[in-house]
Write an enzyme that holds these catalytic residues in place. Structure first.
Site, PDB file in Angstrom:
ATOM      1  CE1 TYR A   1      -3.973  -2.877   5.562  1.00 42.16           C
ATOM      2  CE2 TYR A   1      -3.426  -0.576   5.123  1.00 42.16           C
ATOM      3  CZ  TYR A   1      -3.751  -1.834   4.671  1.00 42.16           C
ATOM      4  OH  TYR A   1      -3.840  -2.067   3.323  1.00 42.16           O
TER       5      TYR A   1
ATOM      6  CB  SER B   1      -0.861  -0.028   1.264  1.00 44.70           C
ATOM      7  OG  SER B   1      -1.425   1.229   1.492  1.00 44.70           O
TER       8      SER B   1
ATOM      9  CE  LYS C   1      -1.513  -4.603   3.306  1.00 42.15           C
ATOM     10  NZ  LYS C   1      -1.759  -5.957   2.820  1.00 42.15           N
TER      11      LYS C   1
HETATM   12  P1  NAD Z   1     -10.967  -7.241   1.266  1.00 42.34           P
HETATM   13  O1  NAD Z   1     -11.173  -7.218   2.736  1.00 42.34           O
HETATM   14  O2  NAD Z   1     -12.146  -7.022   0.386  1.00 42.34           O
HETATM   15  O3  NAD Z   1     -10.248  -8.599   0.829  1.00 42.34           O
HETATM   16  C1  NAD Z   1      -9.369  -9.291   1.680  1.00 42.34           C
HETATM   17  C2  NAD Z   1      -9.796 -10.731   1.680  1.00 42.34           C
HETATM   18  O4  NAD Z   1      -8.915 -11.472   2.521  1.00 42.34           O
HETATM   19  C3  NAD Z   1     -11.208 -10.934   2.234  1.00 42.34           C
HETATM   20  O5  NAD Z   1     -11.929 -11.748   1.328  1.00 42.34           O
HETATM   21  C4  NAD Z   1     -10.996 -11.655   3.569  1.00 42.34           C
HETATM   22  O6  NAD Z   1     -12.054 -12.534   3.856  1.00 42.34           O
HETATM   23  C5  NAD Z   1      -9.684 -12.376   3.308  1.00 42.34           C
HETATM   24  N1  NAD Z   1      -8.861 -12.678   4.493  1.00 42.34           N
HETATM   25  C6  NAD Z   1      -8.413 -11.836   5.459  1.00 42.34           C
HETATM   26  N2  NAD Z   1      -7.637 -12.500   6.330  1.00 42.34           N
HETATM   27  C7  NAD Z   1      -7.559 -13.792   5.896  1.00 42.34           C
HETATM   28  C8  NAD Z   1      -6.893 -14.948   6.360  1.00 42.34           C
HETATM   29  N3  NAD Z   1      -6.129 -14.947   7.463  1.00 42.34           N
HETATM   30  N4  NAD Z   1      -7.039 -16.099   5.654  1.00 42.34           N
HETATM   31  C9  NAD Z   1      -7.819 -16.146   4.536  1.00 42.34           C
HETATM   32  N5  NAD Z   1      -8.462 -15.080   4.058  1.00 42.34           N
HETATM   33  C10 NAD Z   1      -8.338 -13.908   4.728  1.00 42.34           C
HETATM   34  O7  NAD Z   1      -9.823  -6.155   0.939  1.00 42.34           O
HETATM   35  P2  NAD Z   1      -9.324  -5.597  -0.452  1.00 42.34           P
HETATM   36  O8  NAD Z   1      -9.681  -4.172  -0.516  1.00 42.34           O
HETATM   37  O9  NAD Z   1      -9.697  -6.495  -1.544  1.00 42.34           O
HETATM   38  O10 NAD Z   1      -7.744  -5.645  -0.209  1.00 42.34           O
HETATM   39  C11 NAD Z   1      -6.956  -6.747  -0.633  1.00 42.34           C
HETATM   40  C12 NAD Z   1      -5.532  -6.496  -0.171  1.00 42.34           C
HETATM   41  O11 NAD Z   1      -5.063  -5.259  -0.705  1.00 42.34           O
HETATM   42  C13 NAD Z   1      -5.381  -6.403   1.344  1.00 42.34           C
HETATM   43  O12 NAD Z   1      -4.169  -7.022   1.719  1.00 42.34           O
HETATM   44  C14 NAD Z   1      -5.309  -4.908   1.574  1.00 42.34           C
HETATM   45  O13 NAD Z   1      -4.612  -4.587   2.752  1.00 42.34           O
HETATM   46  C15 NAD Z   1      -4.565  -4.437   0.336  1.00 42.34           C
HETATM   47  N6  NAD Z   1      -4.810  -3.034   0.001  1.00 42.34           N
HETATM   48  C16 NAD Z   1      -6.097  -2.603  -0.154  1.00 42.34           C
HETATM   49  C17 NAD Z   1      -6.313  -1.259  -0.449  1.00 42.34           C
HETATM   50  C18 NAD Z   1      -7.731  -0.736  -0.609  1.00 42.34           C
HETATM   51  O14 NAD Z   1      -7.923   0.468  -0.591  1.00 42.34           O
HETATM   52  N7  NAD Z   1      -8.736  -1.569  -0.784  1.00 42.34           N
HETATM   53  C19 NAD Z   1      -5.243  -0.379  -0.589  1.00 42.34           C
HETATM   54  C20 NAD Z   1      -3.949  -0.873  -0.429  1.00 42.34           C
HETATM   55  C21 NAD Z   1      -3.741  -2.217  -0.137  1.00 42.34           C
END
Ligand code: NAD
Ligand code: UDP
Length: 339
Positions: free
Chosen positions: A151, A123, A155
């Site tokens: 958080y 991120s 990362k």
């Molecule tokens: P999201 O919460 O929609 O998706 C994350 C998924 O991981 C979910 O389906 C959740 O059920 C699953 N999960 C969490 N912990 C788990 C575990 N221990 N075992 C199995 N499954 C698990 O989030 P997203 O927005 O799709 O983000 C995906 C990734 O991208 C994350 O790592 C997030 O930190 C990163 N990210 C997101 C953003 C954003 O703005 N959405 C920005 C930067 C980074």
């Protein structure tokens, strides 16, 4: 096949769709703590192809062992993680153990099974704010590591774990994608962002205000050093972001070592600009009030995307108006979310 952790979530589901469209075989591992399996059924319908799914906690090393023994996995895209910045301040142990535990289990099982390729969801939050934003945006070599919440540290530390694994194992290949602000939804309106409770992020808040679920948006500060005083971010359409993962996968297949890439558009948009575009494109009102700044927020954050263009051949195609249209289309088609 590609092992996609967290593939049922917002970015994961869009990436699974792109992977299937690109002719890849996909195995999703998700514990559904922040998603629904129905998003994967929708992905299959949209792609006209099947994927495999296991409901599993990616921190569970033994469960991963079994999966890696049963399936022919050659690369990993690691989305699984908890992502609510505010919540991480109140629950640091849960955030560190889930987000680091999953990365560590994966690394150890990958090594044991000779799987050497990983693409990781990092991120823009890893960038340090205290030096200001460089005039061309944050580049991959901009200073990192002054995170303002657990958080962000997860990362930062996951990046360190993966880069160290690459140093120790010359056959290993990791791409760390630093996402800026993913918003929008697949143009079909079938999959999108489906937050539980009060949204933390701007776009899901806007769609909920526009649909009447919430009364008004609070703009967090209008006294930043930006053209209209409101915060500026680099929003990227989630379908563009999903495509960036295909490019990253091709990159880990051809290279070894660890590379970091910013994934954004390289363009900043203020909160007010986003609200106005949303109203204009969709013909709906988004009432707002201006409130105090949110602690920890920077005025301006946008990406220098030249490295991703040069080495991945990735460039975002959708603009702000597309993002606003598709986010609203998803909200209208799914007023109660995906479940
Ligand atoms: P999201 O919460 O929609 O998706 C994350 C998924 O991981 C979910 O389906 C959740 O059920 C699953 N999960 C969490 N912990 C788990 C575990 N221990 N075992 C199995 N499954 C698990 O989030 P997203 O927005 O799709 O983000 C995906 C990734 O991208 C994350 O790592 C997030 O930190 C990163 N990210 C997101 C953003 C954003 O703005 N959405 C920005 C930067 C980074
Ligand atoms: N923001 C806002 N009201 C909200 C949510 C966010 O004004 O209810 C602003 C926030 O201050 C920032 C921008 O919108 O300037 C994007 O915030 P978001 O939380 O979506 O992303 P991040 O701050 O993590 O980049």
């Amino acid at each position: 096949m590609v092992f996609v952790t967290g593939g049922a979530g917002f970015i994961g589901s869009h990436t699974c769709l792109e992977l299937l469209k690109a002719g890849r075989e996909v195995l999703v591992a998700d514990n559904l703590c922040n998603s629904h399996a129905s998003s994967l059924e929708r992905v299959e319908r949209l792609a006209g192809k099947r994927l495999s799914f296991v409901r599993v906690d990616v921190c569970d090393r033994e469960a991963l062992e079994k999966i890696f023994s049963e399936y022919d996995i050659d690369s990993v895209i690691h989305f699984a993680g908890l992502k609510a910045v505010g919540e991480s301040v109140g629950s640091p142990v849960e955030y560190f153990s889930n987000n680091l535990g999953s990365t560590l289990s994966l690394c150890s099982v990958m090594r044991a099974h000779g799987v050497n390729r990983i693409v990781f969801s990092s991120s823009a939050t890893v960038y340090s704010g205290s030096f200001g934003v460089p005039s061309g945006g944050f580049s991959e070599s901009s200073p990192t590591g002054e995170c303002t919440n657990p958080y962000g540290w997860t990362k930062f530390m996951s990046e360190k774990i993966l880069s160290s694994v690459c140093v120790a194992n010359p056959d290993f290949s990791a791409v760390l994608l630093r996402y800026f602000n993913p918003i929008g939804a697949d143009p079909s309106g079938e999959i999108g962002e489906d937050p539980e409770g009060v949204p933390n992020n701007l776009m899901p808040y806007i769609t909920q205000v526009a649909s009447g679920v919430r009364e008004r948006l609070t703009i967090f500060g209008n006294d930043y050093d930006t053209p209209d005083g409101t915060g500026v971010r680099d929003y990227i359409h989630v379908s563009d972001l999903a495509r960036a993962h295909i490019k990253a996968l091709e990159f880990v297949e051809k290279n070894t070592g660890c590379e970091v890439f910013n994934i954004g558009t390289g363009r900043g948009t203020s909160v007010l600009e986003l609200v106005r575009s949303f109203e204009e494109v969709n013909g709906v009102a988004v009432p707002y009030v201006v409130g105090a700044r949110r602690p920890g927020d920077l005025g301006t954050v946008f990406a220098n995307v030249s490295k991703a263009e040069r080495l991945l051949g990735f460039r975002a195609e959708f603009g702000i108006r597309d993002m606003c249209r598709d986010a609203w289309n998803f909200q209208k088609r799914n007023p109660h979310g995906i479940k």
